[in-house]
Scaffold this motif. Sequence first.
Motif, short mmCIF file in Angstrom:
data_model
loop_
_atom_site.label_atom_id
_atom_site.label_comp_id
_atom_site.label_asym_id
_atom_site.label_seq_id
_atom_site.Cartn_x
_atom_site.Cartn_y
_atom_site.Cartn_z
N SER A 288 0.84 -1.18 0.00
CA SER A 288 0.00 0.00 0.00
C SER A 288 0.88 1.24 0.00
O SER A 288 1.56 1.53 0.98
CB SER A 288 -0.91 0.01 1.23
OG SER A 288 -1.56 1.25 1.33
N ILE A 289 0.89 1.94 -1.14
CA ILE A 289 1.65 3.18 -1.20
C ILE A 289 1.14 4.16 -0.15
O ILE A 289 1.91 4.84 0.54
CB ILE A 289 1.54 3.81 -2.61
CG1 ILE A 289 2.06 2.84 -3.67
CG2 ILE A 289 2.31 5.12 -2.67
CD1 ILE A 289 1.85 3.33 -5.08
N PHE A 290 -0.17 4.21 -0.01
CA PHE A 290 -0.79 5.10 0.97
C PHE A 290 -0.26 4.79 2.36
O PHE A 290 0.18 5.68 3.10
CB PHE A 290 -2.31 4.94 0.88
CG PHE A 290 -3.10 5.86 1.77
CD1 PHE A 290 -2.52 6.89 2.50
CD2 PHE A 290 -4.48 5.71 1.87
CE1 PHE A 290 -3.26 7.73 3.32
CE2 PHE A 290 -5.23 6.55 2.68
CZ PHE A 290 -4.62 7.55 3.40
N TYR A 291 -0.29 3.53 2.75
CA TYR A 291 0.16 3.17 4.09
C TYR A 291 1.65 3.47 4.27
O TYR A 291 2.07 3.99 5.31
CB TYR A 291 -0.11 1.69 4.37
CG TYR A 291 0.25 1.28 5.78
CD1 TYR A 291 -0.62 1.50 6.84
CD2 TYR A 291 1.48 0.68 6.05
CE1 TYR A 291 -0.29 1.14 8.13
CE2 TYR A 291 1.82 0.32 7.35
CZ TYR A 291 0.93 0.55 8.38
OH TYR A 291 1.27 0.19 9.65
N ASN A 292 2.45 3.12 3.26
CA ASN A 292 3.89 3.38 3.35
C ASN A 292 4.18 4.85 3.62
O ASN A 292 5.07 5.20 4.41
CB ASN A 292 4.58 2.95 2.05
CG ASN A 292 4.67 1.44 1.91
OD1 ASN A 292 4.22 0.70 2.77
ND2 ASN A 292 5.23 0.98 0.80
N LYS A 293 3.42 5.71 2.96
CA LYS A 293 3.64 7.15 3.14
C LYS A 293 2.97 7.68 4.41
O LYS A 293 3.45 8.64 5.01
CB LYS A 293 3.12 7.90 1.92
CG LYS A 293 3.91 7.57 0.64
CD LYS A 293 5.39 7.82 0.83
CE LYS A 293 6.20 7.44 -0.38
NZ LYS A 293 7.66 7.65 -0.17
N LEU A 294 1.89 7.04 4.82
CA LEU A 294 1.21 7.44 6.05
C LEU A 294 2.15 7.31 7.25
O LEU A 294 2.24 8.22 8.08
CB LEU A 294 -0.04 6.59 6.27
CG LEU A 294 -0.70 6.65 7.65
CD1 LEU A 294 -1.23 8.05 7.94
CD2 LEU A 294 -1.81 5.61 7.77
N VAL A 295 2.83 6.18 7.36
CA VAL A 295 3.65 5.96 8.56
C VAL A 295 4.95 6.77 8.53
O VAL A 295 5.71 6.74 9.50
CB VAL A 295 3.97 4.45 8.73
CG1 VAL A 295 2.69 3.67 8.99
CG2 VAL A 295 4.72 3.89 7.53
N GLU A 296 5.18 7.51 7.44
CA GLU A 296 6.34 8.38 7.37
C GLU A 296 6.03 9.81 7.81
O GLU A 296 6.96 10.61 7.99
CB GLU A 296 6.88 8.42 5.93
CG GLU A 296 7.48 7.12 5.45
CD GLU A 296 7.90 7.18 3.98
OE1 GLU A 296 8.41 6.17 3.47
OE2 GLU A 296 7.73 8.25 3.35
N VAL A 297 4.75 10.14 7.98
CA VAL A 297 4.42 11.53 8.29
C VAL A 297 4.96 11.93 9.65
O VAL A 297 5.10 11.11 10.55
CB VAL A 297 2.90 11.79 8.23
CG1 VAL A 297 2.36 11.48 6.85
CG2 VAL A 297 2.16 11.01 9.30
N ASN A 298 5.25 13.20 9.77
CA ASN A 298 5.80 13.75 11.01
C ASN A 298 5.34 15.20 11.08
O ASN A 298 5.70 16.01 10.24
CB ASN A 298 7.33 13.66 10.98
CG ASN A 298 7.96 14.04 12.31
OD1 ASN A 298 7.40 14.82 13.07
ND2 ASN A 298 9.15 13.52 12.56
N PHE A 299 4.52 15.53 12.08
CA PHE A 299 4.01 16.89 12.17
C PHE A 299 3.68 17.24 13.61
O PHE A 299 3.59 16.37 14.48
CB PHE A 299 2.77 17.07 11.28
CG PHE A 299 1.58 16.21 11.67
CD1 PHE A 299 0.61 16.68 12.54
CD2 PHE A 299 1.43 14.93 11.14
CE1 PHE A 299 -0.48 15.89 12.88
CE2 PHE A 299 0.35 14.14 11.47
CZ PHE A 299 -0.61 14.62 12.35
#
Length: 519
Positions: free
Chosen positions: A408-419
């Motif tokens: 899941s590209i979405f999931y892979n990028k989701l767990v990379e967020v930092n804010f």
Amino acid sequence: SSSVPADDNSCLLLALLPFTSRGSEIPPGHGFSHLAAFLMAVEHFNARDPSVVPQLSLSEYASCDPLLAAAASVDNQGMKAVAAMLVHAPSLCGVVGPYYDKSIAAAGVVAGAMDTPVLSYHAASQDLGKNHVLPLTAKVIADEYARAEVLLDYIVEERGRDYVTLLYWHALTSVHDVLESAVSRYQRTTLTTLNVNYVVLDDKADAKSEQSSSMEVNMETALQKIFDSGYKTIVVALSRKRQWDFLFKVADRLNMTDPANHYVWMAHDNADLDGLVETKKSVARARLLHGMGTVRVLDGFQYQKADPFLEGWRALGNNSSFVARLNNINPIVEAEDRDQAYVFAEDDYFDTTDPAPYSGYVYDATIALGMGRCRATAAEKRGYVPPKAPPKSPKFGPPHYPDTGQDSIFYNKLVEVNFTGATGDVVLHDGHQYTRNATTMAYGVYNLRHVGGAHKLWGPQNNSSFPFKYVLTAVRGPYRDDWTQVEGRSFLFANDMAVEPSPLRTPTSNNLVVVLAVT
């Protein structure tokens, strides 16, 4: 229904919220408050409004295409709701929730089988965020183990009590395992020895027979063991009001609520604070709750004097169009769902109602999914190439699993967020699993107090009612390992004194008993 019409460029998020039955433990207003925070986050993200999350002004988010659409459902109807949503809205791309740990199995099916990331804002099970157990799930809340360690830190380090007895319901071996593991990890990291006993609360009564004498008999057997052991500090985790009622009755009968006997009661963080401070006529209840403490994960608005999330909440005051959209996506319909607690917001809702606990976590989970979707869309445009190697560790690693075909590209990028969000810095991994790094959140200690003080609980009652309040007395802020007393707010015990009550029986030892009977 949704706040933004679902189209080819929108990402429809489904929030699984605790809209509970009348008379349940969780107040009906909590689910509605979480719905309000969810919709507020959706609209802030779509407007790229940085008032709460400054990173929304960054170019990578300002220039991305996806908009979020919002839909909500009752948590315990999650599987049915998601299946129906897939039929009627194929653009469903993420789930905010679940609230209850009992819903995690359904969340795992949704995430794994439907390639839909699930981001929990309240359920804290260790399985959420472990891809080899529940693929495509993560948590924006602290793991249950981390929260147990914070509880131990307060009781042992701040209060100096290092004798522990865990009394747990026989069906809840997982609760036993969590605290046992937390104790072990605590001892390894602090080099502190904790003396721990584990006592099983044997109660085979189901919900329908809970009012039978078996609960009272088993409760009396359990508390008699605690009374005989001499342990003075008791942490209680019960899931039903009837269980609490039996506890009040038996503890008072055993004189375990008398301030002269120096018992210190604490509520596990599964107990609803607003429910505990409801005004009731039970003097046994009032005697046990007066002076009680509880350690909680905090939203920013619960301890910060100036809080961006609360300011954004108040800014919606008298915004009739937003309130109309909020009422429109309420999954509870008064005429149809008579067993459910119905809430309808008036135009002044955001002026007159404070956000419920965990509303900030709903907000942050929603923003994280929006950011993850933006990053995934950008990666697809660049020609995203998924990782080919399996994770090096079965407990933590890339979420791609070639042998199962899941990527899941979405999931892979989701767990990379930092804010920086409503609840602090949001980092969705802690080095072991895809769960919120526990050091980025704040924790607090609340003190329950009878408004009339202790002396009103031991004289003639005359069928009196007993009003309560809870007071935040200490905070452990993000990235801190010490507790700071809130100015002017000492923790007051059952005798209305701030002086630590003396331990029982063993003069040199303070003693802790943990009572757990969670469903």
